[in-house]
Every structure is written in C-alpha cells, then in structure tokens.
Motif scaffolding. Sequence first.
Motif, PDB file in Angstrom:
ATOM      1  N   ILE A 174       0.222  -0.055  -5.563  1.00  0.00           N
ATOM      2  CA  ILE A 174      -0.112   0.417  -4.216  1.00  0.00           C
ATOM      3  C   ILE A 174      -0.508   1.898  -4.276  1.00  0.00           C
ATOM      4  CG2 ILE A 174       1.354  -1.235  -3.008  1.00  0.00           C
ATOM      5  CD1 ILE A 174       3.425   0.997  -2.669  1.00  0.00           C
ATOM      6  N   ASN A 175      -1.320   2.291  -3.316  1.00  0.00           N
ATOM      7  CA  ASN A 175      -1.782   3.666  -3.174  1.00  0.00           C
ATOM      8  C   ASN A 175      -1.938   3.917  -1.681  1.00  0.00           C
ATOM      9  OD1 ASN A 175      -3.739   5.799  -2.704  1.00  0.00           O
ATOM     10  ND2 ASN A 175      -4.345   5.684  -4.848  1.00  0.00           N
ATOM     11  N   ASP A 176      -1.334   5.008  -1.168  1.00  0.00           N
ATOM     12  CA  ASP A 176      -1.372   5.262   0.279  1.00  0.00           C
ATOM     13  C   ASP A 176      -2.650   5.931   0.760  1.00  0.00           C
ATOM     14  OD1 ASP A 176      -1.062   7.810  -0.681  1.00  0.00           O
ATOM     15  OD2 ASP A 176       0.863   8.203   0.294  1.00  0.00           O
ATOM     16  N   GLY A 177      -3.553   6.265  -0.160  1.00  0.00           N
ATOM     17  CA  GLY A 177      -4.820   6.870   0.228  1.00  0.00           C
ATOM     18  C   GLY A 177      -4.774   8.369   0.385  1.00  0.00           C
ATOM     19  N   ASP A 178      -3.649   8.997   0.108  1.00  0.00           N
ATOM     20  CA  ASP A 178      -3.532  10.448   0.221  1.00  0.00           C
ATOM     21  C   ASP A 178      -4.181  11.092  -1.003  1.00  0.00           C
ATOM     22  OD1 ASP A 178      -2.868  13.096   0.451  1.00  0.00           O
ATOM     23  OD2 ASP A 178      -0.728  12.772   0.788  1.00  0.00           O
ATOM     24  N   PRO A 179      -5.304  11.809  -0.836  1.00  0.00           N
ATOM     25  CA  PRO A 179      -5.990  12.389  -2.011  1.00  0.00           C
ATOM     26  C   PRO A 179      -5.174  13.473  -2.702  1.00  0.00           C
ATOM     27  CG  PRO A 179      -6.984  13.170   0.038  1.00  0.00           C
ATOM     28  CD  PRO A 179      -6.028  12.083   0.418  1.00  0.00           C
ATOM     29  N   LEU A 180      -4.228  14.076  -1.975  1.00  0.00           N
ATOM     30  CA  LEU A 180      -3.405  15.113  -2.584  1.00  0.00           C
ATOM     31  C   LEU A 180      -2.469  14.547  -3.655  1.00  0.00           C
ATOM     32  CD1 LEU A 180      -2.488  17.260   0.557  1.00  0.00           C
ATOM     33  CD2 LEU A 180      -4.291  17.677  -1.135  1.00  0.00           C
ATOM     34  N   LYS A 181      -2.258  13.251  -3.622  1.00  0.00           N
ATOM     35  CA  LYS A 181      -1.383  12.611  -4.608  1.00  0.00           C
ATOM     36  C   LYS A 181      -2.160  12.033  -5.788  1.00  0.00           C
ATOM     37  CE  LYS A 181       1.961  11.178  -1.066  1.00  0.00           C
ATOM     38  NZ  LYS A 181       2.605  10.015  -0.413  1.00  0.00           N
ATOM     39  N   ASP A 182      -3.490  12.079  -5.727  1.00  0.00           N
ATOM     40  CA  ASP A 182      -4.282  11.509  -6.815  1.00  0.00           C
ATOM     41  C   ASP A 182      -3.934  12.181  -8.139  1.00  0.00           C
ATOM     42  OD1 ASP A 182      -5.488   9.881  -5.006  1.00  0.00           O
ATOM     43  OD2 ASP A 182      -7.400  10.950  -4.938  1.00  0.00           O
ATOM     44  N   GLY A 183      -3.764  11.358  -9.151  1.00  0.00           N
ATOM     45  CA  GLY A 183      -3.399  11.864 -10.461  1.00  0.00           C
ATOM     46  C   GLY A 183      -1.905  11.952 -10.694  1.00  0.00           C
ATOM     47  N   THR A 184      -1.111  11.701  -9.669  1.00  0.00           N
ATOM     48  CA  THR A 184       0.347  11.798  -9.807  1.00  0.00           C
ATOM     49  C   THR A 184       1.018  10.438  -9.828  1.00  0.00           C
ATOM     50  OG1 THR A 184       0.777  11.916  -7.409  1.00  0.00           O
ATOM     51  CG2 THR A 184       0.252  13.974  -8.541  1.00  0.00           C
ATOM     52  N   ARG A 185       0.269   9.393  -9.567  1.00  0.00           N
ATOM     53  CA  ARG A 185       0.885   8.067  -9.494  1.00  0.00           C
ATOM     54  C   ARG A 185       1.054   7.476 -10.895  1.00  0.00           C
ATOM     55  NH1 ARG A 185      -3.002   8.448  -5.354  1.00  0.00           N
ATOM     56  NH2 ARG A 185      -2.046   8.623  -3.269  1.00  0.00           N
ATOM     57  N   GLU A 186       1.707   6.346 -10.957  1.00  0.00           N
ATOM     58  CA  GLU A 186       2.205   5.801 -12.216  1.00  0.00           C
ATOM     59  C   GLU A 186       1.104   5.337 -13.159  1.00  0.00           C
ATOM     60  OE1 GLU A 186       5.394   2.281 -13.481  1.00  0.00           O
ATOM     61  OE2 GLU A 186       5.091   2.832 -11.386  1.00  0.00           O
ATOM     62  N   VAL A 187       0.094   4.650 -12.642  1.00  0.00           N
ATOM     63  CA  VAL A 187      -0.958   4.062 -13.467  1.00  0.00           C
ATOM     64  C   VAL A 187      -2.309   4.560 -12.984  1.00  0.00           C
ATOM     65  CG1 VAL A 187      -2.140   1.923 -14.088  1.00  0.00           C
ATOM     66  CG2 VAL A 187       0.359   2.004 -14.068  1.00  0.00           C
ATOM     67  N   ASN A 188      -3.135   5.030 -13.903  1.00  0.00           N
ATOM     68  CA  ASN A 188      -4.483   5.511 -13.598  1.00  0.00           C
ATOM     69  C   ASN A 188      -5.480   4.569 -14.251  1.00  0.00           C
ATOM     70  OD1 ASN A 188      -6.643   7.021 -12.838  1.00  0.00           O
ATOM     71  ND2 ASN A 188      -5.876   8.954 -13.661  1.00  0.00           N
ATOM     72  N   LEU A 189      -6.406   4.027 -13.458  1.00  0.00           N
ATOM     73  CA  LEU A 189      -7.311   3.008 -13.961  1.00  0.00           C
ATOM     74  C   LEU A 189      -8.722   3.318 -13.486  1.00  0.00           C
ATOM     75  CD1 LEU A 189      -7.275   0.322 -15.559  1.00  0.00           C
ATOM     76  CD2 LEU A 189      -7.011  -0.868 -13.373  1.00  0.00           C
ATOM     77  N   GLY A 190      -9.672   3.381 -14.412  1.00  0.00           N
ATOM     78  CA  GLY A 190     -11.042   3.654 -14.027  1.00  0.00           C
ATOM     79  C   GLY A 190     -11.878   4.062 -15.213  1.00  0.00           C
ATOM     80  N   ALA A 191     -13.144   4.436 -14.924  1.00  0.00           N
ATOM     81  CA  ALA A 191     -14.073   4.879 -15.950  1.00  0.00           C
ATOM     82  C   ALA A 191     -15.233   5.563 -15.244  1.00  0.00           C
ATOM     83  CB  ALA A 191     -14.582   3.704 -16.802  1.00  0.00           C
ATOM     84  N   ALA A 192     -16.031   6.322 -16.025  1.00  0.00           N
ATOM     85  CA  ALA A 192     -17.246   6.969 -15.525  1.00  0.00           C
ATOM     86  C   ALA A 192     -16.970   7.838 -14.304  1.00  0.00           C
ATOM     87  CB  ALA A 192     -18.311   5.908 -15.197  1.00  0.00           C
ATOM     88  N   GLY A 193     -15.816   8.493 -14.299  1.00  0.00           N
ATOM     89  CA  GLY A 193     -15.492   9.421 -13.220  1.00  0.00           C
ATOM     90  C   GLY A 193     -14.987   8.784 -11.948  1.00  0.00           C
ATOM     91  N   PHE A 194     -14.820   7.471 -11.927  1.00  0.00           N
ATOM     92  CA  PHE A 194     -14.366   6.764 -10.723  1.00  0.00           C
ATOM     93  C   PHE A 194     -13.023   6.124 -11.059  1.00  0.00           C
ATOM     94  CE2 PHE A 194     -15.640   3.305  -7.406  1.00  0.00           C
ATOM     95  CZ  PHE A 194     -14.621   3.735  -6.594  1.00  0.00           C
ATOM     96  N   TYR A 195     -11.944   6.750 -10.575  1.00  0.00           N
ATOM     97  CA  TYR A 195     -10.603   6.314 -10.929  1.00  0.00           C
ATOM     98  C   TYR A 195      -9.785   6.035  -9.668  1.00  0.00           C
ATOM     99  CZ  TYR A 195     -11.425   7.863 -15.729  1.00  0.00           C
ATOM    100  OH  TYR A 195     -11.911   8.011 -17.009  1.00  0.00           O
ATOM    101  N   PHE A 196      -8.880   5.107  -9.794  1.00  0.00           N
ATOM    102  CA  PHE A 196      -7.797   4.907  -8.838  1.00  0.00           C
ATOM    103  C   PHE A 196      -6.482   5.031  -9.600  1.00  0.00           C
ATOM    104  CE2 PHE A 196     -10.919   2.359  -6.334  1.00  0.00           C
ATOM    105  CZ  PHE A 196     -10.806   3.045  -5.135  1.00  0.00           C
ATOM    106  N   ASP A 197      -5.486   5.592  -8.932  1.00  0.00           N
ATOM    107  CA  ASP A 197      -4.156   5.524  -9.533  1.00  0.00           C
ATOM    108  C   ASP A 197      -3.205   4.837  -8.558  1.00  0.00           C
ATOM    109  OD1 ASP A 197      -3.991   7.621  -7.744  1.00  0.00           O
ATOM    110  OD2 ASP A 197      -3.058   9.015  -9.130  1.00  0.00           O
ATOM    111  N   PHE A 198      -2.206   4.193  -9.116  1.00  0.00           N
ATOM    112  CA  PHE A 198      -1.326   3.337  -8.337  1.00  0.00           C
ATOM    113  C   PHE A 198       0.119   3.526  -8.753  1.00  0.00           C
ATOM    114  CE2 PHE A 198      -5.415   1.201  -8.553  1.00  0.00           C
ATOM    115  CZ  PHE A 198      -5.633   0.793  -7.245  1.00  0.00           C
TER     116      PHE A 198
END
Length: 642
Positions: A174-198
């Motif tokens: 899960i991800n609450d959509g808060d951009p200030l938390k990006d990069g701090t969550r448990e799992v980071n998944l993506g490529a080519a500069g487009f990442y989600f973390d959860f």
Amino acid sequence: MSFYSTKHWAGSIFFAVLLLHVPAASGLTIYRIGGESFPPPDLDTPYEFVQIGWSEIDAAEHGRENLIQLDPDAIRPQFLSSDINLTPLIQERGGEVLTFVWNGWRSHTESDELMFDGDLATAFLGDGRFAVHWPYIKAVTFDLGAPLFLDRIRFFPRDKYLTDRFVQQFRIGINDGDPLKDGTREVNLGAAGFYFDFDIVYDAAENTQSVIDLKFPYQPIRYVLFYSKENTTGIWEIAELEIYGNGFAPFASYVSNVIDLGAPASLGSLRWAGQQDEGATLALSTRSGLDYDPNTYWRYTFRGGERTRFDAKGRPLNLASYNKLALGAQAGITHDTAGWTFWSTAQDFAAGEGAIAGAGPRQYVQVRADFTSEQRASGRLDWMELAVSIPPVAQQAIAEIMPAVVPPGAAAAFTYKVKASVASDDLGFDRLAIDTPARVQRVDGVRLSGQPVAFELLHSDDTGFVLAVPRVDAQRTQEVLEVDFHASVFQFGTVFTGRIFNSQHPAEVPQALAWGDADGVPSSERLRVDLTRLGTGPLGALSVDPGVFSPNGDGINDVVEIGCDVLNLSGMSSVVCWVYDVSGRRLGLVDASRLGSGRYVGVWDGRDASGSLLPPGLYVVGLRVETDQGTTQRQAVVSLVY
C-alpha cells in the motif's frame, strides 16, 4: 441582527440600531451557493438575492469538485460502501491500473484487464509468460485516483480451478500517495525513472488458500500493489481481483466557479450552515480578484528553458488557449499574484460566519470547502452565503499602525492612520471600526489632514471599537485620518484590522482596510504589532483587586477580581483558577475555561467548593494554563476580612 452589517461580531447594539433606519434603496446583494430549498434570508432591508446550485460547477469557469456527493441542499464527502468493488470503477473515478514490464510501469494490457473485468468466466493466467523476460514477477498497481479508506482486497481463481490454480506466493503493498514519503517505504519497484514504493502489509510465501480475503489497515490508501511470482508447481490464475472501500473519502474538496459580481464591490461576510462531526474538519476559505481568471498560464518557447505568458501570436494565454496547447508546450499554471488574493486561512467552522478575503473592492470572488474525514466521521455543508455591496465605500483604503513593537500586556499608545481613495460615485465613509485584542482603554483624539476633529466613540467591547468621524468623500479623497488610542497587546504578531463604512447606508457592507503606507512616510506600513519580549511564558503577573476584601454583602469589596495577561498562545488553551489555604490545601474552584491570548479576569466571592463562606485569613489564588509547551502557574495572596 443581519450578518453583513459589521465586522462579523454579533450583538453590537450600535449596528442593530442603525439597521432600523434603512433607506429605500440598497446596493446589497447576497449570493447563496447551495441550500436551494431554503428561503432567502429574512432581512429588514431590500437586497438582491442570487441563488447558485452546488452542481453548477464548471471547469471552464474554474470550478471543480473532488470526491464530493452533490445534492441540491448539501454537499458532503463521498461514502464508500464495503460491498462495492472498486476495481472496475477505477478509471471512471480518475484512477488507472498499471503493470510492471521490462522498461518500468506501463498502462495495463488487455490480458491484465481480465482480472478486474467483472466477468467470473474469464481469468488472467499466471502461466509464466510474464517471466520469460525480466522482470520475473507479475506486479500490478491499482491507482485509486485519490486516497481512500479501504476495507479489504479479495482475489480468487475461476470456480472450476479453485483447488489447483490459486496463487501460492504473493505480496500486497500500500501507498498513501503522499509524495513526501516517497523513497521511505519498504519496497521500491520501477525502472526508467518511474518508481513506486510500498509498505508491504501481506507477504505470503506458501499460500494454500484458493480465495484470498484480507483486511487493509486503517489509513488512507491511494495505491495498492499486487505482486506475485510463478507457482512452484502448476500455474495460477485470477478470475477477479476486488478492492472494497469502507467509509468517507478522507480528503474531499469543492471549489466554486468564479463569481462575477458585475462591478467592483465592497466584500462583506461569508456565512454558512452545516455540520462537522467530531474528528472531522470542514475548512472554508475565500479569495477575490480584479479579473476573471485567478491563474497565470505559461508556454514553452522551445528556446532553452524559456517560458512565456503569451501564445505564438503574442496574445495572453487563458484557460481555453492553454488547454489547446500541445502537452509538450504547456509549461505550467501559477497563481495570479497581481490580480488575485491567495486563499484565506480556514474559517472557524463553529462561528458560522467570517470575512471574505480581499482588502478593497473586488469584482470576482471564489469560495472553497475542504473536507477531512475519518472512516465514520465527516462533515456536511448546506449552503454558503456571500454579502457584497455596489458601489463600494472607496476605490482603495489603506491603513497602518504605530508603533510596531510594544511591551506585552502593557497599555500602549497607538496611532492608527487611514487613507482612502474615494471616487465621485463611491459611498465615502463617516465610521471607522478598529479591531483590538482587548477592550480599548481610551481614545485620545482624531485628526484629519493633521488637524484635530470631533469624534464620538459609538461602541467598544473586548474585540474592538467604532468611531463616528467627519465624512470622507470624493472632496476629501487621499486625506489621512489618524486615531490615537491606548490598548494592550498580548500576542506576537497581533493584527489591528479595520473597516470603514457610511452611516447613511447601513445596509451595505463595510469595506476592509488593506495594510500599506497611509501617511507617505516610510515607517511601519503594516497593521501588525509585535512584542518587545518573547519567551517569558504564557502568563504575566497575577493581580488581585482589592488585596483585602470583605464578602459580607454590604456591596463594598464583596468580591476580589483576579487578573492576568495570557500571552502568545497559538490557539485556545485550558486556564484554571483555584483557591488554597496557606498550607496548600485546595478549597475551591474559581473558574475553568478555554482562552486565547488576552486578559484573563476571574471573580472570587470568598466561598469554598461547598458554597460556604470561608473564615477570615490569608488565602492563595492560583492560576494555571496548559499549553503544548507544558504547564505554567502564577499565584497571589489575598486577605479575607469581615
């Protein structure tokens, strides 16, 4: 008492009397948004009434809503039922479904859609085709379009494959959509500069259940991750992956269309009606402008990083022409700082009314409602009403106060200066209202163009005072009006706001004063007053008057008045006053209340907690305030005699 007649203080005897003498014609207009089945306001004066429906919002007129349930008589945040599957509705709700492929997150494919098409006869097959090339997993992100309270996630194979095609390994993130938390969550998944973390809420390595039904944690969630590898034996499939909401949308908003008042108008008050549940907030704010568009639009010229506010033909960009630009040419939208005020701070919802943002006449107004809800607690807004009047009191009216810094709690001498630009068809003014943090001690004098003039103190209370002054009209435009008075300041950054109005037109709204250089001399040029000392704590010295009192019922010194300056509170705080004997034993409660910065005054009649008069002697009065910084206390001794 009509809501538009003064600063939004109720109960002013002066203004109530004025409303009894209303002229035959009035320039007052009331705009109501919502509340369509309610009758117009019942006022003692003629006015024009304009009804606007909640549903009339139009993006072309800068109106919008997000997660709002619109009814003719009210708006409220949308409520998600726990029996409605959201995945087939994601796109129509402004979200999207993304799948993870070798070059990052991309829009979902037709085969992905089989897991949320609502058809139990079709299924997405986890047969290993997704793992032929990197990545060797199947990952799907469900973007719900906005943070929501979710109840559960449920997925399963088709009935005929329940026993052999269930998912053996999976993760739910899960991800609450808060951009200030990006990069701090448990799992980071993506490529080519487009990442989600959860944050991973479920991690199953050896699942044996065919139907997975899992509860979400209680928090707003915008993105949901489904992540799986190939089964160790056989294949897996998902006939349907279902996500269910539960409760009110945690964040919802409504922004009205820009309202054209027809001409520059004096802006009065905003009133509203509705309900705010405990644990929820409903924040109302306004802004006003000199032109129709509150935004500035930018276009890339493709000469380096250059941007311009004009189109290729040299015409200023507006909303329509900006939307016609190619996406690569759109360089962003910013606030029109020259023509529009920023959104005001949120109004106190419990007050039921407040001022419309904008110092000076404005022709365009916009209102906004922001809801913050809990799962079962929210708000409802029935209607909002704006009061304006045309013509305005003046084309422009500015004010400043001196000195800009004073000692806390002490009676300080102030000079308040007002300069108005009055056109021939403006109302002009002969009344001045000034807001003060406590009752003004005295008004020492009034000057117009440097010459003393007659004045009358018409009203004074703990929030401010009203003066009758010589009429300032087009013949006296730009003349400086000065008021000398004594008042106390208890909080750093106290603003002495003010308004001017015409007593011959009491039904029309007063005009707010803007801060500025009223006298042409560089000085304070502001309406804010600061304190000479900070960090001295929230309580000044405690005083008792008289120091010796005799509660014998003869009407002379029967009670003692307890006073103390309450300083620099950021909001309302708990203030408690007790009486003790000299040994420290608590005898009775004088007062318990919630106060902001200002002068505390309590009264003790010499009685204990049971209501019995205490014997003669020395007693200690103690005052305590609770703030975020801790507890502060002050004490004083009083003598009781008979």
